[in-house]
Structure formats: structure tokens, C-alpha cells
Scaffold this motif. Structure first.
Motif, PDB file in Angstrom:
ATOM      1  N   LEU A 248       0.822  -1.207   0.000  1.00 34.68           N
ATOM      2  CA  LEU A 248       0.000   0.000   0.000  1.00 34.68           C
ATOM      3  C   LEU A 248       0.855   1.256   0.000  1.00 34.68           C
ATOM      4  CD1 LEU A 248      -2.977  -0.627   2.462  1.00 34.68           C
ATOM      5  CD2 LEU A 248      -2.976  -0.677  -0.033  1.00 34.68           C
ATOM      6  N   THR A 249       1.921   1.238   0.808  1.00 35.35           N
ATOM      7  CA  THR A 249       2.798   2.406   0.874  1.00 35.35           C
ATOM      8  C   THR A 249       3.365   2.739  -0.505  1.00 35.35           C
ATOM      9  OG1 THR A 249       3.407   1.962   3.175  1.00 35.35           O
ATOM     10  CG2 THR A 249       4.914   3.328   1.895  1.00 35.35           C
ATOM     11  N   LYS A 250       3.740   1.690  -1.228  1.00 37.55           N
ATOM     12  CA  LYS A 250       4.355   1.928  -2.535  1.00 37.55           C
ATOM     13  C   LYS A 250       3.352   2.403  -3.573  1.00 37.55           C
ATOM     14  CE  LYS A 250       7.778   0.188  -5.711  1.00 37.55           C
ATOM     15  NZ  LYS A 250       8.879  -0.776  -5.907  1.00 37.55           N
TER      16      LYS A 250
ATOM     17  N   LYS B 206      10.391  12.258  -0.263  1.00 40.29           N
ATOM     18  CA  LYS B 206      10.402  11.622   1.052  1.00 40.29           C
ATOM     19  C   LYS B 206       9.854  10.194   0.999  1.00 40.29           C
ATOM     20  CE  LYS B 206       7.376  12.535   4.159  1.00 40.29           C
ATOM     21  NZ  LYS B 206       6.603  13.179   5.228  1.00 40.29           N
ATOM     22  N   TYR B 207       8.876   9.942   0.133  1.00 37.97           N
ATOM     23  CA  TYR B 207       8.312   8.603   0.045  1.00 37.97           C
ATOM     24  C   TYR B 207       9.312   7.612  -0.534  1.00 37.97           C
ATOM     25  CZ  TYR B 207       4.049  11.245   0.853  1.00 37.97           C
ATOM     26  OH  TYR B 207       3.110  12.083   1.388  1.00 37.97           O
TER      27      TYR B 207
ATOM     28  N   TRP C 149      12.721   2.952   0.315  1.00 44.23           N
ATOM     29  CA  TRP C 149      14.066   2.354   0.280  1.00 44.23           C
ATOM     30  C   TRP C 149      14.413   1.761   1.638  1.00 44.23           C
ATOM     31  CZ3 TRP C 149      15.977   7.386  -2.415  1.00 44.23           C
ATOM     32  CH2 TRP C 149      15.795   7.266  -3.790  1.00 44.23           C
ATOM     33  N   ALA C 150      14.066   2.452   2.707  1.00 46.52           N
ATOM     34  CA  ALA C 150      14.348   1.940   4.049  1.00 46.52           C
ATOM     35  C   ALA C 150      13.557   0.660   4.308  1.00 46.52           C
ATOM     36  CB  ALA C 150      14.013   2.995   5.100  1.00 46.52           C
TER      37      ALA C 150
ATOM     38  N   ILE D 280      12.291  12.527   6.886  1.00 44.37           N
ATOM     39  CA  ILE D 280      12.081  13.951   7.165  1.00 44.37           C
ATOM     40  C   ILE D 280      13.020  14.750   6.272  1.00 44.37           C
ATOM     41  CG2 ILE D 280      12.114  15.750   8.921  1.00 44.37           C
ATOM     42  CD1 ILE D 280      11.816  13.552  11.006  1.00 44.37           C
ATOM     43  N   PRO D 281      12.500  15.408   5.238  1.00 43.89           N
ATOM     44  CA  PRO D 281      13.358  16.227   4.373  1.00 43.89           C
ATOM     45  C   PRO D 281      13.694  17.562   5.036  1.00 43.89           C
ATOM     46  CG  PRO D 281      11.088  16.340   3.625  1.00 43.89           C
ATOM     47  CD  PRO D 281      11.104  15.361   4.767  1.00 43.89           C
TER      48      PRO D 281
END
Length: 376
Positions: free
Chosen positions: A195-197, A207-208, A213-214, A226-227
Motif C-alpha cells: 500500500l505504501t508503494k 520523502k516517500y 528504500w528503508a 524527514i526532508p
């Protein structure tokens, strides 16, 4: 063949029709002929009706398997994995915990590799190299868990037993936590990554992108980015990104996991930004409650385990960054305690000796500490 017509059942669309429904449709235009259960027509048509009914049921199952959400809800986990793989999301598999133990013994005594060491609860590990006790009477060696999974994680001092005695070796212990053992990623967590992707626009290193990646790294349970975070660089934070992570057990991430996330992001990110990866900080919550319970049915240890389990699950469900809990509600914790098996009543609750809600900072991770209760 009678066409399969999709019909509405409750709030959902369904293909399924019973064999009897198919038979009624097939014989609806037949008159002056016996179509009862004992007729020749019934005997001729009913086998086909049963097959049509089965196939219509299978069509309904296909719709459950096509979409990630319905595949998760209906237990079609292979289809969920395949759907995620189409988006480049692979389920993270369990890892084997590793650590280091300190050995004490007589000078020049040897502890060979492959030796079994364990905790008091019988969680076992194997030494990874030969060790000769030095002139100070100590030595160090790496250990590896006997199997994969988070149950092989251990607190400082837990690994303390040497089931087989070796001449000149007095004892073993782990001076640092073992926290790099992870279970297979749950299907719920896999679905959340999916869902996040698909629901967040991860493009051009925004930021997404950093969050995704993390989350790709084995061992990461949740992440936030956090940019423009480092305002001290004289550029109002431009060119800086901070990534906050937890491990898959929803505890603070260790140095190895932080480095693994940093290295992975460095391989993927656009040229330019300075990336900082940190762990969320654990905020230990010690709970004290005044309760009533049936002491003839439940003992205090069982009750404490029941309360700890339900509160821990609540906290774990609320640590997903950045949608994590903003505060811990005293009333909510009280309600959870009251819902625990064996608790008849809960008249007061305090958290960290406070009876007001506990705020949770953006970089904090609520973790259950000690559960204490007074019996009324």
C-alpha cells in the motif's frame, strides 16, 4: 449452456449460484414434462448443474485472489506475494541472530568453535570460532543462533550457560544485546508495504522514496523520512534527509541495521542529498494498575502475562511511522487491562508513575516495560 450471470449478494457482487438455481433456470421453459427429483430430466441435467455451481463458486474465489487486499483477507498468501512481486516488493524472510559472548577461564584454556551455549530458557547458539583465554582470563567469540527468528534475540547477560563443560572454562556471558534475529515478514506487513508503494508518489528521490528504500531492507519494521531536517547547515536544511527506522520487532534498530539502511539508500538515492539514518528512541512504559480478579482460577503470573500480551500488541500496532501513536491514553490502557482474560475490574492505572496521558515524540517508540498490579 446457461450463461453465468453475476448477481449481488449483500454488499458484494458474486458469481455463485446453487445447483438448484441452475436447474430451475434450465427447466423454466419445460412444460407438461416431469422435472421432479426422480425424473429422467433431473438425472440428466443435475450433474451439469452441480459442475456449473462449482465453477461459479471458483469464479468468486478468483476475484478474491486477484486483488492484494482480498487475497490477504481470504488467506491467498501466494497470490498476495505474487501481486507484491509485480510491484517489486519481495517478502522479507527470517534471519539468524548473531552476537558476541565473553568467556572467562584459566589462562590458555581453549573453547573450540561449534560449542553449544544457551540461555536459562534453553535458547541455544553455537560458537563461531576457536577461543584461547588470554592472560587476563577472558576471551571473545561470535555466536550464531541454532535457528532463525526473533525468539533468539537476548538481553544482556541472558546467554550464560555452557551445557557441556570444558576444562579451564569458567563461564560465558553476552555483554551486549542480541537483537538482529527477525521472523518472516508477516503478510499484513507485506501488504502495508504494498500500500505504501502504490498509494504514495515515490518519485525523484522525494520523502516517500526514502521511506520505501528503508522498508526494503530486511529487519526494518517501519520507517519515516524527514526532508530539510538539518537547519544548521546554513541552507535552511536544503540537501539533507533524515530517515527514522524501527526494527521488524518494533524495537529500536541496532547499529548494523542502521548501517544496512544507510548503505542501501546510498545505492538508490539521487546524487546530492546528505542522508542521516537513525533509530527511533524507545520510551519504556512501566504500568501499574489496581485490579480485581478471581484468584481461585488465575495466578498473578498468568494474569501479568495476559495483560502484557494485550498491551504489547496495542503498542506494536501503534508504532508504524509516521502514523504512530501521538500519546498513550491512560483510559485506553485501563480499557485494555480490563479486557485481559481473568481481569474482573480495574479501578486505577498509572504509567511511569503518572496518571495523565503520556505524549509520544515523533522520534519515540512506545515499548512496554514492567507491568505491576495491586489486588483489591
Amino acid at each position: 449452456m446457461v450463461p453465468i450471470i453475476r448477481k449481488k449478494v449483500g454488499d458484494k457482487m458474486a458469481f455463485y449460484k446453487s445447483a438448484e438455481d441452475y436447474y430451475k433456470e434450465m427447466t423454466s421453459t419445460i412444460t407438461d414434462v416431469d422435472t421432479s427429483e426422480h425424473s429422467l430430466i433431473y438425472a440428466a441435467l443435475m450433474p451439469a448443474c452441480y459442475e456449473l455451481s462449482y465453477q461459479s463458486l471458483m469464479l468468486d474465489e478468483v476475484t478474491k485472489r486477484v486483488f492484494a487486499k482480498s487475497a490477504l483477507e481470504n488467506g491467498y498468501y501466494d497470490d498476495l506475494r505474487n501481486r507484491c512481486l509485480e510491484m517489486g516488493i519481495e517478502q522479507k524472510l527470517a534471519t539468524t541472530a548473531t552476537g558476541t559472548i565473553k568467556i572467562t577461564g584459566k589462562i590458555n584454556s581453549k573453547l573450540p568453535s561449534g560449542v553449544l551455549v544457551s540461555t536459562a530458557l534453553g535458547i541455544t547458539y553455537l560458537t563461531q570460532s576457536d577461543v584461547i583465554v588470554n592472560s587476563e582470563g577472558i576471551g571473545y567469540t561470535g555466536i550464531i543462533a541454532s535457528d532463525k527468528g526473533s525468539k533468539y534475540n537476548a538481553n544482556v547477560g541472558d546467554v550464560s550457560l555452557l551445557p557441556v563443560k570444558y576444562e579451564g572454562i569458567y563461564g560465558v556471558t553476552n555483554e551486549s544485546k542480541i537483537d538482529n534475529g527477525y521472523d518472516d515478514e508477516t503478510y499484513e506487513a507485506l501488504y502495508q508495504r504494498y500500500l505504501t508503494k502504490v498509494q504514495t508518489p515515490a518519485t525523484s528521490g522525494n520523502k516517500y522514496h526514502y521511506k520505501n528504500w528503508a522498508l526494503e531492507v530486511t529487519g526494518v519494521g517501519s520507517a519515516d523520512a524527514i526532508p530539510l531536517w538539518d537547519k544548521s547547515n546554513g541552507l535552511n536544511g536544503n540537501g539533507t534527509v533524515k530517515v527514522i527506522i524501527t526494527n521488524s520487532n518494533y524495537r529500536a534498530a541496532g547499529a548494523d541495521l542502521i548501517k544496512a539502511v544507510y548503505d542501501h539508500i546510498e545505492e538508490e538515492r539521487p546524487i546530492g542529498p546528505i542522508v542521516t539514518v537513525v533509530s527511533a528512541e524507545e520510551l519504556i512504559l512501566n504500568i501499574c494498575a489496581k485490579i480485581e480478579f478471581d484468584s481461585a482460577t488465575y495466578d498473578s503470573n498468568t494474569l501479568k502475562n495476559n495483560i502484557s500480551s494485550i498491551v504489547s500488541d496495542y503498542l506494536k500496532n501503534g508504532v508504524s511511522l509516521p502514523k504512530k501513536l501521538k500519546e498513550i491514553s491512560i483510559m485506553k490502557i485501563g480499557a485494555l487491562i480490563l479486557s485481559a482474560t481473568g481481569v474482573d475490574d480495574c479501578t486505577s492505572v498509572s504509567i511511569n508513575s503518572s496518571t495523565v496521558n503520556i505524549p509520544i515524540a515523533d522520534n519515540q517508540l512506545p515499548v512496554l516495560g514492567e507491568v505491576m498490579f495491586n489486588v483489591t
